[in-house]
Every structure is written in C-alpha cells, then in structure tokens.
Motif scaffolding. Structure first.
Motif, short mmCIF file in Angstrom:
data_model
loop_
_atom_site.label_atom_id
_atom_site.label_comp_id
_atom_site.label_asym_id
_atom_site.label_seq_id
_atom_site.Cartn_x
_atom_site.Cartn_y
_atom_site.Cartn_z
N THR A 1 -16.13 6.06 -0.74
CA THR A 1 -15.15 6.92 -0.04
C THR A 1 -13.89 7.07 -0.89
N ARG B 1 -2.52 15.89 -3.22
CA ARG B 1 -1.29 15.80 -2.43
C ARG B 1 -0.06 15.62 -3.33
N ASP C 1 5.15 5.33 -1.11
CA ASP C 1 5.97 6.41 -0.57
C ASP C 1 7.47 6.09 -0.66
N GLY D 1 0.79 -1.23 0.00
CA GLY D 1 0.00 0.00 0.00
C GLY D 1 0.82 1.28 0.00
N ARG E 1 -7.70 -3.22 -3.52
CA ARG E 1 -7.28 -1.88 -3.07
C ARG E 1 -7.85 -0.77 -3.93
P1 ATP Z 1 -1.68 8.01 3.63
O1 ATP Z 1 -0.33 8.38 3.11
O2 ATP Z 1 -2.67 9.11 3.51
O3 ATP Z 1 -1.69 7.33 4.96
P2 ATP Z 1 -2.25 5.40 2.59
O4 ATP Z 1 -2.28 4.96 1.16
O5 ATP Z 1 -1.21 4.81 3.46
O6 ATP Z 1 -2.18 6.97 2.55
P3 ATP Z 1 -4.30 4.34 4.32
O7 ATP Z 1 -5.65 4.92 4.54
O8 ATP Z 1 -3.36 4.25 5.46
O9 ATP Z 1 -3.69 5.20 3.15
O10 ATP Z 1 -4.48 2.93 3.66
C1 ATP Z 1 -3.44 2.02 3.47
C2 ATP Z 1 -3.69 1.24 2.20
O11 ATP Z 1 -4.91 0.51 2.33
C3 ATP Z 1 -3.85 2.08 0.96
O12 ATP Z 1 -2.61 2.38 0.38
C4 ATP Z 1 -4.70 1.18 0.08
O13 ATP Z 1 -3.91 0.18 -0.51
C5 ATP Z 1 -5.60 0.50 1.09
N1 ATP Z 1 -6.88 1.22 1.25
C6 ATP Z 1 -7.20 2.16 2.15
N2 ATP Z 1 -8.45 2.57 2.03
C7 ATP Z 1 -8.98 1.88 1.01
C8 ATP Z 1 -10.25 1.85 0.41
N3 ATP Z 1 -11.25 2.63 0.80
N4 ATP Z 1 -10.43 0.98 -0.63
C9 ATP Z 1 -9.44 0.16 -1.01
N5 ATP Z 1 -8.22 0.15 -0.49
C10 ATP Z 1 -7.98 1.00 0.52
#
Ligand code: ATP
Length: 444
Positions: free
Chosen positions: A174, A185, A42, A37, A127
């Motif tokens: 969402t 961002r 990052d 993820g 995802r």
């Molecule tokens: P941030 O840098 O804002 O934390 P992030 O990508 O790490 O971004 P998180 O909300 O921590 O976001 O989610 C971690 C991972 O989980 C995401 O990268 C994505 O793969 C998966 N994910 C999160 N929310 C969803 C969603 N609503 N639907 C599908 N996959 C999701």
C-alpha cells in the motif's frame, strides 16, 4: 540537534495545550514521549495538521487513560497493540492517536506484521518514508528536539520520498499508493532507487496481494486529496490500476471528465449545499468517473470485493445504469413534474455527474433547474392539516401528496390558499381513497 520548540509553540492553542498536557502526564508516569510521523513532517513544512500521533516509550494506554480523565472525554483503545484514540473537542477538533513504541516483523509479504514493543527508534524504523519517520520529543526536559535517525529532515528539504529499506514495498505494497499520494500532494519526487523498487513491486503484482479493504482505504485517501487527478494520472502512467481491476482502462476521455469534477463540486458546494439535506461526497464523484469504463458485471464485482458502503455502491451502479436512459428522457419535451420524477430519486452525486456527462444544452438546463429550483420545492400543507381534512395516512395519502407536489411544480398554484383549493377541487373529488372526505363533501 535541531530544536523545533518555536514551531511547536506556534501551533494553534488547542493543539499546544494538548501537547503540554501529554508532556506533563508523561513526566509524572516517567515515560519519554514523542510526536511522530505526518504531524512532524507537517510542522516542518508549515502545513496545518490536526491529526496528532504520539508515541510513548512506556504504556500508551496508561497515558491515554490519564489524559482522558483530565480532559473528561471518552477514548477507545486497542489493548493488544497498546494504542488508543481520543478526539479532543474545541474550536478545532483534534484527533489524537497514542501508541506504545513498537517493532514490526513481516513474516509474509503484503500481510499484516507481528508486533513487539520497542524503542522510539524501532518505531520510526517501521514507517513508510524517511520524511514520515521523524519524531519530535515532547518530553518536558527535551521539548521540541527533533529525533531524526534516518535523514528525514534532509529529504524533506530536498523534496525527496525515500523508503526506509529495499523490502518496503514488498512488506507493505500500500506504500506504493502512499508514495504517489505524497509525491503529488507536496510536489516531491520519488528518488530513483525508491522508484525502481516501487516499479518492481508493481510489476510483481504485489498490490493485488493486499487485502482489498486496505486498498480501498488508500484509494479513498487519494480521492480525498485536494487534487486527486494528479495522483490518478501518476498511477495510470505507472500502469498501476490493475489492483482495482485488471481490465480497468482510464483513458483520456475519463481524465477529461475527472479534471472537471472539482469545478462541478465547487459549483454545487458554493451554490446549493445549504438547500440540500444530503451532502455530496466529492471523493465519490471521482470514484464514479474513475470506474466508468468497467462493464456492469465487473463494476459490481469490484465494488463488492472492495467492500465499499452499500449506499456508495448503489450510487456508482446507478450512474452506470441510469445515465443514458435519463439523458435521453430529458432530451424530450417534458413537464417540470416529469423532470422532478426522473431526477428526484437519484442521488445528488449521480445527478451532478449526469450534468457533467451530458453534452446537450437542453438536458443541462433541465438538470441545473432541478438543482437550483425544482428539488427545493415543497407543498405548503403539512400532514396534520391533511388529516384534519379526513385523509388517513397510508399509500393513498402519499399519492395525494405527490399529485399536489406535481401540480405545484407545474405551476398550477403557488400560495397556500390556492393549494388548499386545488386539493379540495381537483384532487380529492376524484380520489376513491378518501371516503371520509367524500362523505363530508356530500353533506349539504
Ligand atoms: P496525512 O497527512 O495524509 O494524514 P500521514 O503521514 O499523517 O499523512 P497517516 O496515514 O495518518 O498519514 O499515518 C501516520 C503515520 O503513520 C505516517 O506518517 C507514517 O509514519 C506511518 N504510516 C502510515 N501508514 C504506513 C504504512 N503503510 N507503512 C508504514 N508506516 C505508515
């Protein structure tokens, strides 16, 4: 296959140590293990990220239990989903989420999915966007190998946000808000088909079908971005604010205020935070301004239905209810203790936004002086010393302290000795509430 071991090895030592430890335990348990993820995204972008999401093809709970035993830190588990969370202490605090690879099936649009356990590919497939659907193998013998079934690497290079399939925004609306957040961002663009699907889902009112608490959490994430105004502008352009309230109008006047919120926050954080006990929540400043055009009735209903914290709700309502009254009082000639009396009971978020909202130089100066000086003024005498003077704790005790503080604010004395004299000569003789003192003072 791309190998990112070099990049992984350049992670902060705490992060790398945790990854190596996980990798060792997973090997002992015989589980393939991956970082997934946002963390992978990052790492490739070279952005610091201390939220580490790990997926195992095995039992995530087993792995976490062992990890917590070795690190001697507590953990929480979600047994049904076989997920667990550990906070790893250290110079940087790492939040580690361990999950068991899973497959999701959406029976109903906008509802939570059914979950089965599966492979890493299944896990990545569910995802939100291709750039968030990559994994980094952290198993010992394939350490650093990028697992990219859906061309996330290419999309990341091309700065593109792309959903995994056409029903993505229907399954989970969402993701509309997440798309805007990542687009703004990273300065990426939502590729045409994804944008079309996003708009279709919006115009079908899908966002309004989602549970309010999930919308609230996504909204807060947007408001916590370094520059939330970009995302708010984008949502407004997509006519996407209906999910908050159908009649919410975010006009140019509101955007002009929103644009100044960060400057205001930085000014406060840079100058005063050490002086004030209460931290100002930056995201809440944005929320208060964002909702300013809703009527009081709609505002209250909206905040309650989104189940914001009670104390946050009170702040939003206080801004709506008190601003005009406070500003008009502050326009008049008023003593310092009078200013203190008006502003002290309000939250700092509300006081700061009143500063932003007021166009009147006199009002602004009074608020600034309150923040700079008046709010930090305290009387010298402590409760114990007052008790020694024969004062008994209770409502009158509080009144006396208040009177003393007002006198100090209005410059009637400054030193400790002067304060004691003022108390003895000006306040106590008139106070019917202190028989002990009156009796004592009558003694020859
Ligand atoms: P941030 O840098 O804002 O934390 P992030 O990508 O790490 O971004 P998180 O909300 O921590 O976001 O989610 C971690 C991972 O989980 C995401 O990268 C994505 O793969 C998966 N994910 C999160 N929310 C969803 C969603 N609503 N639907 C599908 N996959 C999701």
């Amino acid at each position: 296959m791309e190998n990112l071991a070099d990049k992984l090895n350049r992670e902060p030592p705490e992060v790398l140590r945790s990854i190596k430890l996980i990798s060792g335990i997973a090997e002992e348990l015989g589980y393939p293990v991956y970082a997934v993820g946002g963390f992978v995204r990052d790492i490739i972008l070279g952005v610091e990220d201390f939220d580490l999401d790990v997926v195992v093809e095995g039992d995530g709970i087993n792995l976490t239990r062992e990890l917590s035993r070795r690190l001697k830190v507590g953990w929480t588990a979600h047994i049904r989903f076989k997920t667990a969370t550990i906070h790893i202490p250290g110079e940087v605090r790492i939040k580690l989420d361990v999950a068991t690879a899973r497959r999701e099936i959406y029976d109903l649009p906008a509802a939570l999915p059914k979950v089965n356990f599966g492979s890493i590919k299944d896990d990545l497939k569910r995802r939100d966007f291709t750039i968030n659907a990559m994994a980094l193998d952290i198993s010992r013998d394939s350490f650093g190998e990028l697992v990219d079934f859906f061309d996330g690497r290419k999309d990341l290079r091309d700065k593109v946000l792309r959903v995994m399939h056409d029903l993505s925004f229907i399954d989970d609306p969402t993701r509309i808000l997440r798309a805007v957040r990542f687009e703004q961002r990273f300065d990426f663009y939502i590729e045409p088909r994804t944008l079309k699907l996003l708009k279709e889902s919006l115009s079908k009112g899908m966002l309004e079908k989602v549970h309010n608490h999930r919308l609230r959490d996504e909204l807060i994430l947007i408001l916590k971005e370094p520059d939330p105004v970009k995302s708010l502008r984008r949502i407004n352009k997509l006519r996407g604010f209906k999910f908050i309230h159908p009649s919410l109008a975010v006009d140019e006047k509101t955007f002009a205020l929103l644009k100044r919120v960060d400057e205001l926050y930085q000014w406060f954080a840079g100058n005063f935070v050490h002086k004030h006990k209460h931290k100002v929540e930056r995201w809440l400043l944005y929320l208060i301004v964002l909702l300013e055009n809703l009527s009081m009735v709609k505002l209250k209903r909206t905040l309650q239905s989104f189940a914001f914290h009670k104390k946050d709700i009170q702040k939003v309502i206080s801004f709506k209810k008190d601003t005009a009254k406070v500003v008009s009082k502050l326009k008049k000639e008023i003593s310092i203790s009078g200013i203190h009396k008006i502003l002290f009971p309000l939250s700092y978020e509300v006081v700061l936004l009143m500063l932003l909202k007021s166009g009147d130089g006199r009002v602004k100066r009074k608020i600034q002086n309150f923040l700079r000086v008046y709010s930090g003024i305290q009387i010298h005498l402590r409760g114990d010393e007052l008790k020694e003077l024969g004062l008994r704790p209770g409502p009158d005790f509080k009144l006396i302290l208040k009177e003393l503080l007002d006198a100090k604010l209005d410059g009637k004395f400054s030193t400790r000795e002067e304060e004691l004299l003022y108390l003895k000569n000006e306040i106590l003789p008139d106070s019917a509430a202190i028989p002990a003192f009156r009796q004592e003072s009558k003694k020859p």
